[in-house]
Scaffold this motif. Structure first.
Motif, PDB file in Angstrom:
ATOM      1  N   LYS A   1      37.561 -41.955  28.982  1.00 10.00           N
ATOM      2  CA  LYS A   1      36.529 -42.773  29.631  1.00 10.00           C
ATOM      3  C   LYS A   1      36.474 -42.515  31.128  1.00 10.00           C
ATOM      4  CE  LYS A   1      35.829 -46.584  26.487  1.00 10.00           C
ATOM      5  NZ  LYS A   1      36.846 -47.476  25.894  1.00 10.00           N
ATOM      6  N   GLU A   2      37.654 -42.405  31.751  1.00 14.01           N
ATOM      7  CA  GLU A   2      37.691 -42.157  33.201  1.00 14.01           C
ATOM      8  C   GLU A   2      37.062 -40.814  33.548  1.00 14.01           C
ATOM      9  OE1 GLU A   2      41.841 -44.567  33.924  1.00 14.01           O
ATOM     10  OE2 GLU A   2      41.627 -42.551  34.767  1.00 14.01           O
ATOM     11  N   LEU A   3      37.337 -39.812  32.715  1.00 16.31           N
ATOM     12  CA  LEU A   3      36.780 -38.480  32.967  1.00 16.31           C
ATOM     13  C   LEU A   3      35.263 -38.494  32.805  1.00 16.31           C
ATOM     14  CD1 LEU A   3      39.476 -36.280  31.199  1.00 16.31           C
ATOM     15  CD2 LEU A   3      39.077 -36.439  33.649  1.00 16.31           C
ATOM     16  N   LYS A   4      34.800 -39.296  31.871  1.00 17.51           N
ATOM     17  CA  LYS A   4      33.350 -39.432  31.661  1.00 17.51           C
ATOM     18  C   LYS A   4      32.703 -40.010  32.924  1.00 17.51           C
ATOM     19  CE  LYS A   4      29.479 -39.893  29.338  1.00 17.51           C
ATOM     20  NZ  LYS A   4      28.651 -38.789  28.972  1.00 17.51           N
ATOM     21  N   GLU A   5      33.343 -41.030  33.501  1.00 19.63           N
ATOM     22  CA  GLU A   5      32.813 -41.631  34.726  1.00 19.63           C
ATOM     23  C   GLU A   5      32.785 -40.635  35.878  1.00 19.63           C
ATOM     24  OE1 GLU A   5      35.087 -45.199  35.442  1.00 19.63           O
ATOM     25  OE2 GLU A   5      34.352 -46.035  33.541  1.00 19.63           O
ATOM     26  N   LYS A   6      33.800 -39.774  35.898  1.00 25.75           N
ATOM     27  CA  LYS A   6      33.870 -38.774  36.976  1.00 25.75           C
ATOM     28  C   LYS A   6      32.957 -37.584  36.706  1.00 25.75           C
ATOM     29  CE  LYS A   6      38.550 -39.698  38.553  1.00 25.75           C
ATOM     30  NZ  LYS A   6      39.934 -39.516  38.149  1.00 25.75           N
ATOM     31  N   GLY A   7      32.415 -37.514  35.496  1.00 27.65           N
ATOM     32  CA  GLY A   7      31.539 -36.384  35.165  1.00 27.65           C
ATOM     33  C   GLY A   7      32.293 -35.094  34.889  1.00 27.65           C
ATOM     34  N   VAL A   8      33.543 -35.220  34.406  1.00 30.04           N
ATOM     35  CA  VAL A   8      34.331 -34.022  34.087  1.00 30.04           C
ATOM     36  C   VAL A   8      34.420 -33.858  32.568  1.00 30.04           C
ATOM     37  CG1 VAL A   8      36.558 -32.875  34.339  1.00 30.04           C
ATOM     38  CG2 VAL A   8      35.735 -34.382  36.158  1.00 30.04           C
ATOM     39  N   PHE A   9      33.830 -32.778  32.062  1.00 33.17           N
ATOM     40  CA  PHE A   9      33.946 -32.474  30.633  1.00 33.17           C
ATOM     41  C   PHE A   9      35.287 -31.780  30.441  1.00 33.17           C
ATOM     42  CE2 PHE A   9      33.126 -29.803  26.851  1.00 33.17           C
ATOM     43  CZ  PHE A   9      32.666 -30.777  25.985  1.00 33.17           C
ATOM     44  N   PHE A  10      36.099 -32.321  29.530  1.00 31.89           N
ATOM     45  CA  PHE A  10      37.483 -31.857  29.411  1.00 31.89           C
ATOM     46  C   PHE A  10      37.744 -31.347  27.996  1.00 31.89           C
ATOM     47  CE2 PHE A  10      42.152 -33.329  29.216  1.00 31.89           C
ATOM     48  CZ  PHE A  10      42.599 -32.117  29.718  1.00 31.89           C
TER      49      PHE A  10
ATOM     50  N   GLU B   1      47.304 -34.439  39.851  1.00 33.46           N
ATOM     51  CA  GLU B   1      47.962 -33.559  40.828  1.00 33.46           C
ATOM     52  C   GLU B   1      47.033 -32.418  41.248  1.00 33.46           C
ATOM     53  OE1 GLU B   1      50.975 -32.486  43.283  1.00 33.46           O
ATOM     54  OE2 GLU B   1      51.013 -34.261  42.000  1.00 33.46           O
ATOM     55  N   MET B   2      46.302 -31.880  40.267  1.00 37.02           N
ATOM     56  CA  MET B   2      45.414 -30.745  40.554  1.00 37.02           C
ATOM     57  C   MET B   2      44.203 -31.202  41.367  1.00 37.02           C
ATOM     58  SD  MET B   2      43.683 -28.131  37.835  1.00 37.02           S
ATOM     59  CE  MET B   2      42.832 -29.388  36.894  1.00 37.02           C
ATOM     60  N   GLY B   3      43.696 -32.406  41.065  1.00 42.01           N
ATOM     61  CA  GLY B   3      42.495 -32.913  41.739  1.00 42.01           C
ATOM     62  C   GLY B   3      41.250 -32.462  40.999  1.00 42.01           C
ATOM     63  N   LEU B   4      40.298 -33.395  40.820  1.00 40.98           N
ATOM     64  CA  LEU B   4      39.105 -33.075  40.026  1.00 40.98           C
ATOM     65  C   LEU B   4      37.812 -33.197  40.833  1.00 40.98           C
ATOM     66  CD1 LEU B   4      40.102 -34.902  36.717  1.00 40.98           C
ATOM     67  CD2 LEU B   4      39.880 -32.441  37.021  1.00 40.98           C
ATOM     68  N   GLU B   5      37.913 -33.275  42.177  1.00 41.67           N
ATOM     69  CA  GLU B   5      36.691 -33.391  42.983  1.00 41.67           C
ATOM     70  C   GLU B   5      35.804 -32.174  42.721  1.00 41.67           C
ATOM     71  OE1 GLU B   5      39.733 -32.728  45.080  1.00 41.67           O
ATOM     72  OE2 GLU B   5      40.252 -34.536  43.966  1.00 41.67           O
ATOM     73  N   ASN B   6      34.533 -32.436  42.498  1.00 41.82           N
ATOM     74  CA  ASN B   6      33.501 -31.407  42.276  1.00 41.82           C
ATOM     75  C   ASN B   6      33.684 -30.579  41.006  1.00 41.82           C
ATOM     76  OD1 ASN B   6      32.516 -32.135  44.840  1.00 41.82           O
ATOM     77  ND2 ASN B   6      33.968 -30.718  45.781  1.00 41.82           N
ATOM     78  N   ILE B   7      34.608 -30.961  40.144  1.00 41.53           N
ATOM     79  CA  ILE B   7      34.821 -30.176  38.917  1.00 41.53           C
ATOM     80  C   ILE B   7      33.893 -30.695  37.818  1.00 41.53           C
ATOM     81  CG2 ILE B   7      36.519 -29.698  37.083  1.00 41.53           C
ATOM     82  CD1 ILE B   7      37.035 -28.116  39.685  1.00 41.53           C
ATOM     83  N   ASP B   8      33.222 -29.783  37.083  1.00 39.68           N
ATOM     84  CA  ASP B   8      32.421 -30.233  35.934  1.00 39.68           C
ATOM     85  C   ASP B   8      33.069 -29.887  34.606  1.00 39.68           C
ATOM     86  OD1 ASP B   8      29.827 -29.769  37.811  1.00 39.68           O
ATOM     87  OD2 ASP B   8      30.739 -27.831  37.398  1.00 39.68           O
ATOM     88  N   LEU B   9      33.930 -28.882  34.616  1.00 38.81           N
ATOM     89  CA  LEU B   9      34.543 -28.471  33.353  1.00 38.81           C
ATOM     90  C   LEU B   9      36.038 -28.262  33.584  1.00 38.81           C
ATOM     91  CD1 LEU B   9      34.549 -27.352  30.428  1.00 38.81           C
ATOM     92  CD2 LEU B   9      33.810 -25.155  31.349  1.00 38.81           C
ATOM     93  N   ALA B  10      36.854 -29.079  32.905  1.00 39.05           N
ATOM     94  CA  ALA B  10      38.306 -28.926  33.008  1.00 39.05           C
ATOM     95  C   ALA B  10      38.838 -28.502  31.647  1.00 39.05           C
ATOM     96  CB  ALA B  10      38.955 -30.232  33.452  1.00 39.05           C
ATOM     97  N   ILE B  11      39.783 -27.578  31.668  1.00 42.45           N
ATOM     98  CA  ILE B  11      40.320 -27.047  30.406  1.00 42.45           C
ATOM     99  C   ILE B  11      41.843 -27.181  30.421  1.00 42.45           C
ATOM    100  CG2 ILE B  11      40.505 -24.998  28.929  1.00 42.45           C
ATOM    101  CD1 ILE B  11      37.936 -23.967  30.467  1.00 42.45           C
ATOM    102  N   LEU B  12      42.378 -27.730  29.357  1.00 39.51           N
ATOM    103  CA  LEU B  12      43.838 -27.776  29.206  1.00 39.51           C
ATOM    104  C   LEU B  12      44.254 -26.617  28.310  1.00 39.51           C
ATOM    105  CD1 LEU B  12      46.716 -29.019  29.141  1.00 39.51           C
ATOM    106  CD2 LEU B  12      45.934 -30.483  27.270  1.00 39.51           C
ATOM    107  N   GLU B  13      45.100 -25.753  28.832  1.00 42.30           N
ATOM    108  CA  GLU B  13      45.687 -24.723  27.979  1.00 42.30           C
ATOM    109  C   GLU B  13      47.009 -25.288  27.493  1.00 42.30           C
ATOM    110  OE1 GLU B  13      45.739 -20.648  29.526  1.00 42.30           O
ATOM    111  OE2 GLU B  13      47.259 -20.132  28.043  1.00 42.30           O
ATOM    112  N   ASN B  14      46.982 -25.796  26.273  1.00 40.24           N
ATOM    113  CA  ASN B  14      48.136 -26.530  25.733  1.00 40.24           C
ATOM    114  C   ASN B  14      49.291 -25.561  25.441  1.00 40.24           C
ATOM    115  OD1 ASN B  14      49.628 -28.662  24.472  1.00 40.24           O
ATOM    116  ND2 ASN B  14      47.696 -29.618  23.886  1.00 40.24           N
ATOM    117  N   ILE B  15      50.461 -26.117  25.146  1.00 41.42           N
ATOM    118  CA  ILE B  15      51.629 -25.304  24.802  1.00 41.42           C
ATOM    119  C   ILE B  15      51.319 -24.480  23.554  1.00 41.42           C
ATOM    120  CG2 ILE B  15      54.070 -25.417  24.135  1.00 41.42           C
ATOM    121  CD1 ILE B  15      53.825 -26.641  26.762  1.00 41.42           C
TER     122      ILE B  15
END
Lengths: 220, 122
Positions: A23-32, A105-119
């Motif tokens: 939900k927080e990422l949705k508010e920030k506009g970051v597709f994860f 820690e990384m910071g998401l300012e101005n990011i539209d697409l965040a990707i987690l490369e999982n283990i």
């Protein structure tokens, strides 16, 4: 002593944390998205190609989770994308709490697409929600078309499957149609994209899907 | 496979529960673990014993594990059978069109706990 009946799944608190993060990422506009696969299936190679193709349209950030080392994060940064390396200190998956720490820690300012490369493994990451809006898994041709039979949960929890290293198909006994049939049996809604990040084959279909999902998510 | 991290998730859930219910101490924890959940119960117990020493709320907590038998259902002949013995292929009609009904669980069933004294007075 009093007895308290719980009947809670062990992952219930993590599921809740993941939902809050989503939900927080949705508010920030970051597709994860959460990218999962076994070790050596080509996650970083697929990401590098995807980032070069899409970075003129999106500001992309990558959270690299590994037990040790930072070679992947450096490879991503070399492309000009934001990246952070998370060391899980032996833990075999990322949970919602660790993902949150990494993203903050990384910071998401101005990011539209965040990707987690999982283990890199096909078992544990499937059991722990990360807060991602979409789960994407990779299966490489050399791993074999029988993986849906051995690791069903991973295929069931993914929204898309990218079959990587398609350029190696002539050298392996990998039956693409059989693999698709096995995957669809486990998860009829999953989208399947056979690609080669090396030759570029199939990359457009995968990237179009990703763009479409981002668009749908923004309109939602 | 990832028993220790599951122990940490159990502990986190219990910490939250203790906070909400003003519990001072947990005497026992009963888990339900499915036969095909991928959790090795003897290894899980070792992880529990290691972890609880570092965690004041759980330091005297006994662990009880109830194993849930794995059962698979065949979509073709509509019969159930034991997963561990026969796997994915139905022993009655040899179909591959089967799915797991239960046996993949990892649930916290119940706990025994003591409330904080000030709570008992009020």
């Amino acid at each position: 002593m009093k007895v308290i009946e719980l009947h809670k799944t062990v992952t219930a608190s993590n599921d809740r944390d993941a939902e809050v993060l989503r939900k927080e990422l949705k508010e920030k506009g970051v597709f994860f998205i959460n990218l999962m696969s076994s070790a050596g299936s080509g996650k970083t190679t697929l990401l590098k190609k995807t980032i070069s193709d899409l970075q003129h349209e999106y500001n992309i950030a990558v959270l690299e989770a590994d037990i040790e080392a930072d070679v992947d994060a450096r490879a991503i940064e070399a492309l000009g994308a934001r990246s952070i390396q998370v060391h899980t200190d032996g833990m075999c998956h990322m949970d919602a709490g660790m993902t949150r720490q990494g993203l903050e820690e990384m910071g998401l300012e101005n990011i539209d697409l965040a990707i987690l490369e999982n283990i890199g493994n096909l078992i544990c990451p499937a059991e722990f929600a990360t807060g991602a809006s979409k789960n994407v898994m990779l299966l490489s041709v050399p791993e074999g078309d029988d993986k849906p039979l051995k690791y069903p949960l991973m295929f069931q929890t993914s929204d898309a499957l990218v079959i990587t290293k398609m350029d190696a198909l002539p050298y392996f006994d990998f039956d693409l149609e059989k693999c698709k049939e096995r995957v669809k049996y486990l998860n009829k809604d999953i989208q399947i994209f056979p690609v080669s990040a090396k030759t570029g084959e199939g990359m457009e279909a995968w990237e179009d899907w990703l763009k479409e999902e981002i668009k749908k998510w923004k309109e939602d | 496979m990832h028993e220790l991290s599951i122990v940490t998730h159990v502990a986190k859930t219990l910490d939250e529960l203790a906070e909400e219910n003003h519990l001072s101490k947990i005497g026992s924890v009963t888990l339900e673990i499915g036969e095909v959940s991928g959790i090795m119960t003897d290894y899980f117990e070792e992880c529990w014993d290691y972890f609880k020493r570092k965690h004041p709320l759980l330091k005297d907590a006994k662990l009880y594990i109830e194993v849930i038998k794995a059962v698979t259902f065949c979509e073709d002949c509509k019969q159930e059978y034991e997963t561990v013995e026969y796997g994915k292929i139905c022993p009655y009609c040899h179909s591959e069109h089967t799915y797991l009904v239960e046996g993949n669980e990892c649930n916290i069933k119940q706990i025994e706990a003591e409330e904080k004294e000030d709570q008992q007075l009020s």
